[in-house]
Design an enzyme around this catalytic site. Structure first.
Site, PDB file in Angstrom:
ATOM      1  N   HIS A 199      -4.228   3.141  -3.413  1.00  0.00           N
ATOM      2  CA  HIS A 199      -4.379   2.663  -2.036  1.00  0.00           C
ATOM      3  C   HIS A 199      -3.662   1.334  -1.803  1.00  0.00           C
ATOM      4  O   HIS A 199      -2.787   1.241  -0.953  1.00  0.00           O
ATOM      5  CB  HIS A 199      -5.864   2.519  -1.676  1.00  0.00           C
ATOM      6  CG  HIS A 199      -6.096   1.783  -0.402  1.00  0.00           C
ATOM      7  ND1 HIS A 199      -6.108   2.412   0.817  1.00  0.00           N
ATOM      8  CD2 HIS A 199      -6.293   0.467  -0.146  1.00  0.00           C
ATOM      9  CE1 HIS A 199      -6.305   1.507   1.759  1.00  0.00           C
ATOM     10  NE2 HIS A 199      -6.428   0.330   1.205  1.00  0.00           N
TER      11      HIS A 199
ATOM     12  N   HIS B 267       0.831  -1.201   0.000  1.00  0.00           N
ATOM     13  CA  HIS B 267       0.000   0.000   0.000  1.00  0.00           C
ATOM     14  C   HIS B 267       0.868   1.254   0.000  1.00  0.00           C
ATOM     15  O   HIS B 267       1.248   1.739   1.069  1.00  0.00           O
ATOM     16  CB  HIS B 267      -0.912  -0.003   1.226  1.00  0.00           C
ATOM     17  CG  HIS B 267      -1.803  -1.210   1.317  1.00  0.00           C
ATOM     18  ND1 HIS B 267      -1.332  -2.461   1.641  1.00  0.00           N
ATOM     19  CD2 HIS B 267      -3.139  -1.354   1.104  1.00  0.00           C
ATOM     20  CE1 HIS B 267      -2.342  -3.320   1.632  1.00  0.00           C
ATOM     21  NE2 HIS B 267      -3.439  -2.693   1.307  1.00  0.00           N
TER      22      HIS B 267
ATOM     23  N   GLU C  30     -16.835  -5.016  24.611  1.00  0.00           N
ATOM     24  CA  GLU C  30     -15.948  -6.175  24.683  1.00  0.00           C
ATOM     25  C   GLU C  30     -14.766  -6.071  23.725  1.00  0.00           C
ATOM     26  O   GLU C  30     -13.625  -6.375  24.089  1.00  0.00           O
ATOM     27  CB  GLU C  30     -16.722  -7.468  24.392  1.00  0.00           C
ATOM     28  CG  GLU C  30     -17.849  -7.776  25.368  1.00  0.00           C
ATOM     29  CD  GLU C  30     -19.143  -7.025  25.047  1.00  0.00           C
ATOM     30  OE1 GLU C  30     -19.201  -6.326  24.010  1.00  0.00           O
ATOM     31  OE2 GLU C  30     -20.095  -7.124  25.843  1.00  0.00           O
TER      32      GLU C  30
ATOM     33  N   HIS D  57     -27.001 -16.642  24.942  1.00  0.00           N
ATOM     34  CA  HIS D  57     -25.891 -16.400  25.856  1.00  0.00           C
ATOM     35  C   HIS D  57     -25.048 -17.653  26.140  1.00  0.00           C
ATOM     36  O   HIS D  57     -24.045 -17.562  26.834  1.00  0.00           O
ATOM     37  CB  HIS D  57     -26.412 -15.838  27.190  1.00  0.00           C
ATOM     38  CG  HIS D  57     -26.844 -14.398  27.121  1.00  0.00           C
ATOM     39  ND1 HIS D  57     -27.759 -13.952  26.190  1.00  0.00           N
ATOM     40  CD2 HIS D  57     -26.478 -13.298  27.851  1.00  0.00           C
ATOM     41  CE1 HIS D  57     -27.945 -12.642  26.361  1.00  0.00           C
ATOM     42  NE2 HIS D  57     -27.188 -12.230  27.348  1.00  0.00           N
TER      43      HIS D  57
END
Lengths: 685, 685
Positions: free
Chosen positions: B264, B29, B418, B480
Site C-alpha cells: 500500500h 504508494h 459542513e 457554539h
C-alpha cells in the site's frame, strides 16, 4: 405496559416546562422536547436505572441527548427525578452562570453525561460510552458477577443523522456489534431549513442496516407509548448489534405551529403558550408547574434506582471478596488516580542515546507503561504502523465472534474516521474507567476539530497521538504537512499541545497528559529521528519550557519546539564559530504548561535584556507571546525528502543564525528590552 | 469492447511506471496504481473526452482521484496522454519543486482538477464538480445546444468510504439525483491497518443505495475489462441517479506482496520490481519504459479529444450567434472577471444609518449583487434563516422532478453537512463557472477544517459565510461560541478571514472576496446589531485595517475587529471623560489583507511611539503581531443574553479602559517604543 393519566400528565409536564423555560429565556428550542417527551418518559421510567442522588454510580444506564438543542427535555427530566437541577435552575435557563446553559454541558450540570449540541457529537459519544461499558465489562465481569451491564441510550435528530461524524461512529459501532447501545432517531422531518425533503431524502434505517445495526420504526411517537416500549424492549433483546429505532414524531407537539420549522428554534408566542397549556389541562396563567403526582411517580423511580445502586454496591462488596485485585483496581480507576509508582516505568534517556523519532519514542512510552496503566486504551484511525500507537502484545478490542480480539482488548482500530474517533474517545473518557489515546497524522486531527474542542470544553482526559507533525514528514507533501494546526490547538482553552524534542520530553508529555485529570492533550510527534538533548529531563519537560542551553553571555534566546530544538543548538555553534555571537536555547514542548509556571521561573527561561526569537517550522501565529521575532513557515510546505524541504525553507543552522543576527541588531537600541513574559495585565481565565 | 495486447501493455506500462517512480523516490504508494490501472485505462480511453493540449476546456470530462495517495496512477496517465507532465517529472516524483508531489495538487500540475490526498475530499469535490456541471448546463444549455454535458468520474478507496465527509457528500448527491456523476469504489480490502475487516465491515453498496444511488459490482477489476466497460456504460445510461461501481481489485497487482498491506504505502523491494517487470514482459533492467504503441494509442485518444474540443468550439460559435448574451456571459465567467460595474451595487452606509447585525448586512450584499454577479451560488448547511444566505427571489438548485427548484437554481440546501459543503464548494469552484458561498455558524466551520485548508492550498475562490461569530451569539452558549476559531484560520496561509464591524466593511469584505481569484474567504459575522462607523468606507475596508478614530494626542491605539470596534470607540469617550486620556482606534477587519499593504501605510495605522492594545472577544493568540498588549478571551464563553455575557467578561467601555490605562503605564519607560509593524526580518512566503 399499561399507561394512564399520570403518564400523560408527566409527558405534558415536561412539555410545558420546556415551553415555559424557553418563553422565559426568550430563547431556545421547545420543539424537540415537546416532540420527544413521550419517548423520554417511557425510556427513563421503564428502562433506565440510575440514582439521581449519585449521578456518578458506575453501572448506571447512560443517556445522551445528541440533539442537544433540545436540552430543556433533559433539564426537565433531571429536575423531575430529583437530580441537582432545581426549579430555580429551570427558571434560569440560558442565563449567565446558571447550570442550565443553552446546550448541555457535562462538567457543570449533575446528570449530564456528555457535552452536546454541536450536531453528531453526542451520537459518537454514545458509541464511546457503549464501547467503554463493553470493555469495562470485559475486564471486570467474572462468572456470577455481571458487575458492568448498563445500557447506553441516545436520542438523535435529523441534524445528527446528516453529520459525517455520526456516520463514522455508526459504521464502527455496527462493526463492533455493540449490543448495549440503543439509539432513537427523532424522525420529525424538520430541520432549520424546514422540511427535510429539501436536502435529506435518504433511507436512514436502510443506511443503518448497511452498517450492521438492528433497525425498527415506530410510526406514532407522539402517543403510542406501548409501541415505543415494545421497540425499546426488542432493541434490548438484540444482544449482538446496536439498535436504532426510527421514531416518527411531531416536532412541537401541542403548539399551534406543531410539525413546522417555526417551533424548532424559537419560543412559542404568548397565545400559543396559553393554548398549549389549556390543551394539556394546565392552568394557562401558571408557569413552571409540576403536579405532585408527577413528582411522586418520578421520585418513586428514582428511589428504585437508589435501591438498585445499593444492590449493586452489595454485589461489588461480594465481588471484592472473591476478586480482590479486580475490585481494588476498579475503585482505583474510578478515583482517577493512576497506580502507585507507574511513572517509574517512563523511559529515561541519556544524551548519548541514539537519535529516534518522537513517534517511536511515544511507542516506547506506551510499551513501557501499558502494564502499569491498565486504563490506557490505545488506538488509531487506520495508521497504526505510522502512528506507532500499538504495544507489541496488544489485543484488539473486537467482538470475540470475529476472532480478531476480545472485549477486554486495549487496542481499538477506529478505521479512517478521525472525527468519529475523537467523539468516541470523549464518550469513552466520560464513562470513567478508561483513558483513551488515539492516533492520526497531526494534519488530520483537524478533521476531528469539532470533537477536539469538546474534549477541552468537557474536561476529558483524552490523548491525541498526532504523528507526522510538520514539513518533516517530507514526501507526502503540502496536503499532509501541518502549518496552521498548532496555532489552532494552542488557541483552544484547556488543551495541552505537546511537541517534544526528544525522549525525555516525550516521557514528560505523557506524564502530564496522564496526570492532568481534566485536560486533554495533543502529542505532536515527528516522523524523522531527533537526537537526545543534554538538558532534557522529565522534570524540565514537566514545566512546559526550560533552558536547553544556557550562556550568561548570550545576546539572544532561541525558543523552539520539537524537531527544531536540535537545529537551534547547532545554530548556537554556528553563531559562535562564524559570528562570535553567544546564544542560548529554550525548549518549549508545551506553551500551556509553561504558562502555568511562576513568573520568576518563566523570566529565568525567557529573560529580560536580550531579544528572543522563536523557531518552529509552522505558522508563527502566537509565538509573539514568547518572543520578539519569529522564524516560521507562513506558507504551505513542499513535497520532497525532509532534509531538502528543511533546506528549501532555510530551517538550517545558517538560516536560523542569519535571522538571529538580524534580530540582535534590530533590538540593540531598545531600553529597557523586556521579556515578552512581562505583561501589562493578566487575562481573565 | 474488444480488448487486446495494446490494452494489456498500456495497463502494465502504468503499473511499471508507478513501480519505478515510487522505487526511485524511495517513497510513495504503488499499490493503488497497480490495482486500478485497468479501470483507469478503460475509463480514460473508452469514456472520457478531454484535450491534453487544453486542460482548461470547459466541457471536458472531469476525473478525480480521491484516493490521492495513488497519484502515480494519475501522473502516469497524464504523461501518456501528452499533458504537460514529462517523463522527467515522473522521474522527479515526490522531489522538491517538481510538479509531481506526493499527493495531487490542482494548482501546480496540468490535468489535475482538484487537490486530493486527505481522504474523502476528492469524493466531495467530485460531487461539487457534478453539481457545477448540472447547474452550468441548467443555465447555459438551450434547445439544440447541449453545450455542457460532461461527466464527472471519481475513484475512491476504502479510506474515502470511511470518512464522514464522503458520507455527507454522497447523501446530498443522492438527494440531488446527479446523473452525470460516476464513482468507482476500489474495493481492495486493504487499508493501512491491513485487512479492512478489522474496522470496516459495513455493506458499502447498500449504504449508497440508501442514499439513492445506482449501484453495481464488478467482481474482477484486475482483468475483466469488458465488465468494467459495461458497468461504466450502464452507469452512464442511468440519468437520474449518481452511480457507484464497486470494483473488486487486487492492490499491488503483480507484486509478490499483492493483496496485502505491504504494497500500500511502500515502494516495492528491488527483487520485486524485477519480478513484476518480468511478469509483465518488461525488461527488468530498464526503468521508466513506455512502449511506443502505448504512446501511440494514448495520443490517438488525445487527438480525438482535441477534435472533440474543436467540434465543441464550433458549437459554441453557433450558440454565440443564436444566444449572444449567454455566450458572452459564459466566456466572461471563464475569464474569472466579474461583470463591469458590479461593485457599484455594493451597499454603502452612512454613520446615521441604523445599527444592523453583520449577518443581515451580508444578506443585504447578496440581495444587492446577486443579479449583477450571476456566477455567485449561495447556500447553507441547514441554517438559511440564521446565516441569512438567501436572497428573496432565490430559486433552489434542486432536481426539477422534486418540484422544489431547478438546475439553474442558485441556492443550495446542503443539509447539516459542513464538511461535505466545504468539499463540494471546492469542487464547484474548480469547475470554473461558479463562485460558491456557503453558510454555517463560525464555530462549525471547524467541522469543515479539512476542506477549508484545501480551499486555501488549491487556490479556490470559495466564500464561507460564518455567522454567530463570537460570545455575541449569547444564549446558545460555549458549545457554539468560537474562541480558537479565528486564530486557527488566520494561521492558514492564503485565507482571508474577515470580521467586519459594520455595513461598509461588510461590503468591502465581499468586494475583496469576489475579486481575489485565488484566495478563499471566511466572513465572520455577528448575530447582534452593530452601529455604522464614522470612518468606515469601502476603500478603508479594502485595506484590511484602517484608522477608525484618529487623535494626534493619543496615548494608546486600540486595535479591534467586528463587534468590539464600536465598544472601543465608546471606551475612547470613557477614557477622555474619566481619565483625561486620549486614545485612537483601528478597525482591522482582515489581518491578511492588512499585511499586504505598504509598510508606510501600516505604520500610519499602528504607529511608533505609543502602545497598541488589541480588543477581540476570542483567543488573543496572534494579536501580538499587531499590538503590545491583548485583551481577549482565553477561556470558553458563557450561555446568556449577549449583553450579560459581554459584561461578565468585561468587554465594556470600562473594562477596555481599565486595561488601556495599565498598558499605557506599562510601556511609558520603553524607548524607542516601536510599532509591532516593525520587524527584524521578513518571513519567507
Amino acid at each position: 405496559m399499561g399507561y394512564g393519566k399520570v403518564d400523560e400528565l408527566a409527558i405534558n409536564t415536561i412539555r410545558t416546562l420546556a415551553v415555559d423555560a424557553t418563553f422565559q429565556a426568550n430563547s431556545g428550542h421547545p420543539g424537540a422536547p415537546m416532540g420527544m417527551a413521550p419517548v423520554a418518559h417511557v425510556l427513563f421510567n421503564k428502562f433506565m436505572t440510575f440514582n439521581p442522588k449519585n449521578p456518578d454510580w458506575l453501572n448506571r444506564d447512560r443517556f445522551v441527548l445528541s440533539n442537544g438543542h433540545g436540552c430543556m427535555l433533559q433539564y426537565a427530566i433531571l429536575h423531575l427525578f430529583g437530580y441537582g437541577v432545581s426549579m430555580d435552575a429551570l427558571k434560569h435557563f440560558r442565563q449567565v452562570d446558571s447550570i442550565t446553559p443553552g446546550h448541555p454541558e457535562a462538567h457543570d450540570t449533575p446528570g449530564i453525561e456528555v457535552t452536546t449540541g454541536p450536531l453528531g457529537q453526542g451520537f459518537a459519544n454514545a458509541v464511546g460510552l457503549a464501547i467503554a461499558q463493553q470493555h469495562t465489562a470485559g475486564v471486570f465481569n467474572k462468572p456470577n458477577f455481571e458487575l458492568i451491564n448498563n445500557h447506553t441510550y441516545c436520542f438523535f435528530g435529523d441534524g445528527c443523522s446528516m453529520e459525517g461524524i455520526a456516520s463514522e461512529a455508526a459504521s464502527l459501532a455496527g462493526h463492533l456489534q455493540l449490543g448495549n447501545l440503543i439509539c432513537i432517531y427523532d424522525d420529525n422531518h424538520i430541520s432549520i431549513d424546514g422540511d427535510t425533503k429539501v436536502s435529506f431524502t435518504e433511507d436512514v434505517t436502510k443506511r443503518f442496516e448497511a452498517y450492521g445495526w438492528h433497525t425498527q420504526h415506530v410510526e406514532d411517537g407522539d402517543s403510542d407509548l406501548e409501541s415505543i416500549e415494545a421497540a425499546i424492549q426488542k432493541a434490548k433483546d438484540v444482544k449482538d448489534k446496536p439498535s436504532v429505532i426510527k421514531l416518527t414524531t411531531t416536532i412541537g407537539f401541542g403548539s399551534k405551529l406543531q410539525g413546522t420549522g417555526g417551533v424548532h428554534g424559537n419560543p412559542l408566542k404568548a397565545d400559543d403558550v396559553k393554548q398549549v397549556k389549556e390543551k394539556f389541562g394546565f392552568d394557562p396563567e401558571k408557569t413552571f408547574v409540576v403536579p405532585q403526582e408527577v413528582y411522586d411517580a418520578y421520585h418513586k423511580h428514582a428511589s428504585e434506582g437508589a435501591a438498585a445502586e445499593e444492590e449493586w454496591n452489595k454485589l461489588l462488596e461480594k465481588y471484592s471478596g472473591e476478586h480482590k485485585d479486580g475490585a481494588s483496581e476498579l475503585k482505583r480507576r474510578l478515583s482517577r488516580k493512576l497506580p502507585e509508582g507507574w511513572q517509574n516505568k517512563l523511559p529515561v534517556y541519556k544524551p548519548s542515546d541514539p537519535a529516534v523519532a518522537t513517534r517511536k519514542l511515544s511507542e516506547s512510552v506506551l510499551e513501557a507503561i501499558h502494564e502499569a496503566v491498565p486504563e490506557l486504551l490505545s488506538g488509531s484511525a487506520d495508521l497504526t504502523g505510522s502512528n506507532n500507537t500499538r504495544w507489541k502484545n496488544a489485543v484488539d478490542f473486537q467482538p470475540p465472534s470475529t476472532g480478531l480480539g476480545d472485549w477486554s482488548g486495549r487496542y481499538l482500530r477506529y478505521g479512517v474516521r478521525e472525527h468519529g474517533m475523537a467523539g468516541i474517545m470523549n464518550g469513552m473518557s466520560a464513562y470513567g474507567t478508561i483513558i483513551p489515546a488515539g492516533g492520526t497524522f497531526l494534519n488530520f486531527v483537524s478533521y476531528a476539530a469539532g470533537s477536539v474542542r469538546l474534549s477541552s470544553l468537557s474536561h476529558q482526559r483524552v490523548i491525541y497521538i498526532a504523528t507526522h507533525d510538520s514539513i518533516g514528514l517530507g514526501e507526502d507533501g503540502p496536503t499532509h504537512q501541518p502549518i496552521e494546526t498548532l496555532a489552532h490547538f494552542r488557541a483552544l482553552p484547556n488543551m495541552m499541545v505537546w511537541r517534544p524534542a526528544d525522549g525525555n520530553e516525550t516521557s514528560a508529555a505523557y506524564y502530564m497528559a496522564l496526570t492532568s485529570h481534566e485536560t486533554p492533550s495533543i502529542m505532536a510527534l515527528t516522523r524523522q529521528n531527533l537526537p537526545q538533548l543534554e538538558a532534557s529531563t522529565l522534570a524540565n519537560g514537566n514545566k512546559g519550557g526550560y533552558v536547553a542551553l544556557e550562556d550568561k553571555e548570550a545576546k539572544i534566546t532561541l525558543v523552539s519546539t520539537g524537531s527544531e530544538v536540535s537545529i537551534c543548538l547547532e545554530a548556537v555553534k554556528y553563531l559562535k564559530d562564524n559570528k562570535s555571537i553567544a546564544a542560548r536555547v529554550v525548549s518549549m514542548p508545551c506553551t500551556e504548561v509553561f504558562d502555568a509556571q511562576s513568573k520568576d521561573y518563566k523570566l529565568s527561561v525567557i529573560p529580560d535584556g536580550i531579544p528572543t526569537m522563536s523557531v518552529e517550522v509552522m505558522s508563527t501565529l502566537g509565538w509573539e507571546k514568547y518572543s520578539h521575532e519569529q522564524f516560521g513557515l507562513n506558507r504551505f510546505g513542499a513535497s520532497g525528502p525532509y532534509k531538502d524541504v528543511y533546506k528549501k525553507f532555510e530551517f538550517t543552522p545558517e538560516g536560523i543564525s542569519k535571522r538571529a543576527v538580524l534580530t540582535i541588531d534590530f533590538y540593540k537600541d531598545v531600553k529597557p528590552l523586556r521579556s515578552p513574559i512581562n505583561r501589562a495585565f493578566t487575562q481573565l481565565i
